[in-house]
Write a protein that holds these residues in place. Sequence first.
Motif, short mmCIF file in Angstrom:
data_model
loop_
_atom_site.label_atom_id
_atom_site.label_comp_id
_atom_site.label_asym_id
_atom_site.label_seq_id
_atom_site.Cartn_x
_atom_site.Cartn_y
_atom_site.Cartn_z
N ASP A 272 0.99 -1.21 0.02
CA ASP A 272 0.28 0.07 -0.10
C ASP A 272 0.79 1.24 -0.06
OD1 ASP A 272 -2.10 -1.61 -0.05
OD2 ASP A 272 -2.47 -1.55 2.29
N GLY A 273 2.11 1.00 0.42
CA GLY A 273 3.10 2.36 0.12
C GLY A 273 3.12 2.58 1.56
N ILE A 274 4.36 3.09 2.10
CA ILE A 274 4.83 3.58 3.40
C ILE A 274 4.54 5.32 3.34
CG2 ILE A 274 6.80 4.21 5.00
CD1 ILE A 274 8.30 1.68 3.53
N THR A 275 3.59 5.62 3.89
CA THR A 275 3.03 6.92 4.36
C THR A 275 3.81 7.47 5.28
OG1 THR A 275 1.58 6.07 6.10
CG2 THR A 275 0.51 6.17 3.75
N ALA A 276 3.47 9.07 5.30
CA ALA A 276 4.26 9.77 6.45
C ALA A 276 3.97 9.10 8.10
CB ALA A 276 3.82 11.14 6.44
N GLU A 277 2.77 8.82 8.06
CA GLU A 277 2.50 8.21 9.72
C GLU A 277 3.55 6.93 9.95
OE1 GLU A 277 -1.70 7.36 9.99
OE2 GLU A 277 -1.13 5.56 11.37
N LYS A 278 3.34 6.19 8.70
CA LYS A 278 4.07 4.66 8.89
C LYS A 278 5.78 4.91 8.93
CE LYS A 278 0.56 2.25 5.98
NZ LYS A 278 0.52 1.60 4.71
N LEU A 279 6.13 6.24 8.35
CA LEU A 279 7.54 6.32 8.38
C LEU A 279 7.67 6.91 9.85
CD1 LEU A 279 10.42 7.12 7.23
CD2 LEU A 279 9.54 9.10 6.53
N ALA A 280 6.84 7.76 10.50
CA ALA A 280 7.13 8.10 11.78
C ALA A 280 7.24 6.95 12.80
CB ALA A 280 6.11 9.13 12.23
N HIS A 281 6.48 5.84 12.44
CA HIS A 281 6.45 4.62 13.32
C HIS A 281 7.95 4.05 13.20
CE1 HIS A 281 5.28 1.26 15.53
NE2 HIS A 281 5.27 0.55 14.55
N ILE A 282 8.52 4.05 11.94
CA ILE A 282 9.68 3.22 11.74
C ILE A 282 10.71 4.09 12.27
CG2 ILE A 282 11.24 3.08 9.88
CD1 ILE A 282 9.12 2.32 7.97
N LYS A 283 10.68 5.45 12.34
CA LYS A 283 11.52 6.21 12.95
C LYS A 283 11.82 5.81 14.34
CE LYS A 283 11.78 10.22 9.93
NZ LYS A 283 11.41 11.57 9.78
N HIS A 284 10.61 5.66 14.81
CA HIS A 284 10.41 5.39 16.48
C HIS A 284 11.17 4.01 16.72
CE1 HIS A 284 8.60 5.61 20.62
NE2 HIS A 284 8.41 4.43 20.25
N LEU A 285 10.63 3.08 15.59
CA LEU A 285 11.06 1.66 16.10
C LEU A 285 12.58 1.70 15.95
CD1 LEU A 285 9.11 -0.54 13.68
CD2 LEU A 285 9.01 -0.43 16.12
N LYS A 286 13.28 2.60 15.08
CA LYS A 286 14.74 2.24 14.83
C LYS A 286 15.38 3.30 15.89
CE LYS A 286 16.15 -0.17 12.14
NZ LYS A 286 16.20 -1.63 12.00
N GLU A 287 15.06 4.49 15.85
CA GLU A 287 15.76 5.46 16.74
C GLU A 287 15.36 5.29 18.33
OE1 GLU A 287 18.32 7.03 15.25
OE2 GLU A 287 17.16 5.99 13.44
N VAL A 288 14.22 5.14 18.57
CA VAL A 288 13.96 4.91 20.24
C VAL A 288 14.03 3.56 20.74
CG1 VAL A 288 12.05 5.73 21.78
CG2 VAL A 288 12.46 7.01 19.79
N GLN A 289 13.29 2.82 19.99
CA GLN A 289 12.97 1.37 20.47
C GLN A 289 14.21 0.56 20.25
OE1 GLN A 289 9.51 -0.62 19.68
NE2 GLN A 289 8.32 0.86 20.53
#
Length: 449
Positions: A272-289
């Motif tokens: 379905d494509g990575i949206t801005a919201e999904k990207l924010a989640h990726i950043k959280h997964l990689k940078e915070v968690q």
Amino acid sequence: MATTAQLDDFMQGLIRRNPGEPEFHQAVYEVAQHVLPYVAANPKYEREQIFQRLTEPDRIVSFRVCWEDDKGQVRTQRGYRVQHSNAIGPYKGGIRFHDNVTQSILKFLAFEQTFKNSLTGLPMGGGKGGSDFNPKGKSDREIMRFCQAFMTELSRHIGPFTDVPAGDIGVGGREVSYMFGQYKRLVNEFTGVLTGKGLSYGGSEIRTEATGYGVVYFMEDMLARQGDGLKGKRCLVSGSGNVAQYAVEKLIQSGAVVLTVSDSSGTLYDPDGITAEKLAHIKHLKEVQRARINAYLDTYPKAEFLPDRKPWGIPADLAFPCATQNEVLGEDAQQLVANGCRGVSEGANMPSNKDAIDVFQQARILYAPSKAANAGGVAVSGLEMTQNSMRISWSRDELNQRLRVIMRDIHEKCVRYGTGDDGHVDYLKGANIAGFVKVADAMLAYGIV
Ligand code: NDP
């Protein structure tokens, strides 16, 4: 003119002098194939052996790094700094922490960096450093102790007019800050000795985004030359670190559809494509968690995780390798081309091996080599150095505009030196020659040093 036999001779000598360093051989070959014929046609460079001299780094520092882990065990790693060329400015290039770091990898990266930094038009030489320290799974305090131990030795070899390191794989804002804190403590000076610092202590707006944004700007310029644009293009991105995240961000902002990101465990495919919201989640997964990329499925179960697979088998219009060296092999390139891929812009350094580059070039698709396409990061690092020296901070808008102009200039240089008689642009050739000329002219001026 240099012939195939001369290129072979040159490479045999290089391999003999640098045994067991395949990545370094690969990087030099990539440049030599274009620069040797250019040098042969311009005898002033040949007479002074400029390219031969450029294949020998100014110096390599290798050192022991001892630190204590959370269990109280003493650990020993190897640290390096390859100072490749300071012909046009202080050595400049990132620091990589990854368990596969070797002298060969850092020599290839430092060599490439010299040409890349030249392309930016800013006064920066080339260098690269790092350690075989593996940051994965380490606690924050372990990372801090390692960064401090690493900088304790590195600090003897760097300085704002000597060598200005930055981040790379495994070295982001947190690591740069720990190293800067230790440098400051050791030399009792607040100077711009590292770039990629936090905004409140000398960092620059847009530095975090610059490499990924620049990779997309370069693709935009290549497409524009063909009267096309990014809107609606299906894109494959590899990696999910700094470069990948901001390449995805700029692609989304440009109306492209991003289908994948990845990490060393496999590829995440979101049809379905990575949206801005999904990207924010990726950043959280990689940078915070600091989680693995497959954790994305917990929140977006319609996506698919392809363990141990790279993204290149998925049909798409454009590809952006943003993870690591040699992640696109000949067969990957063949799949991309067979599936209709029209352009590749390299975020990672040397992500395509020789076979892959041959496939792209034979298919005559748009191919932007890393030394041109990912130069935006070091360009904004150069602007961070300028701001530090002037003790000012430019605004985000101003820096983004400067980055945009620098990427356009690099594209123009590649077109200038890489356009063939039939109008086709060989961006690799263009980048290699344009990067070489500026450094070579400075070396000619210095005489034999
Ligand atoms: P990060 O450490 O932020 O991210 C690296 C990403 O690549 C992670 O997703 C990582 O996955 C993946 N990766 C690393 N090594 C491998 C491997 N051996 N196999 C598969 N995947 C791997 O690094 P950056 O985003 O900063 O750097 C990525 C690339 O861009 C590098 O080639 C770097 O030299 C280049 N580059 C970076 C610049 C910058 O400004 N940061 C500037 C110019 C170039 P995992 O977490 O599983 O390891």
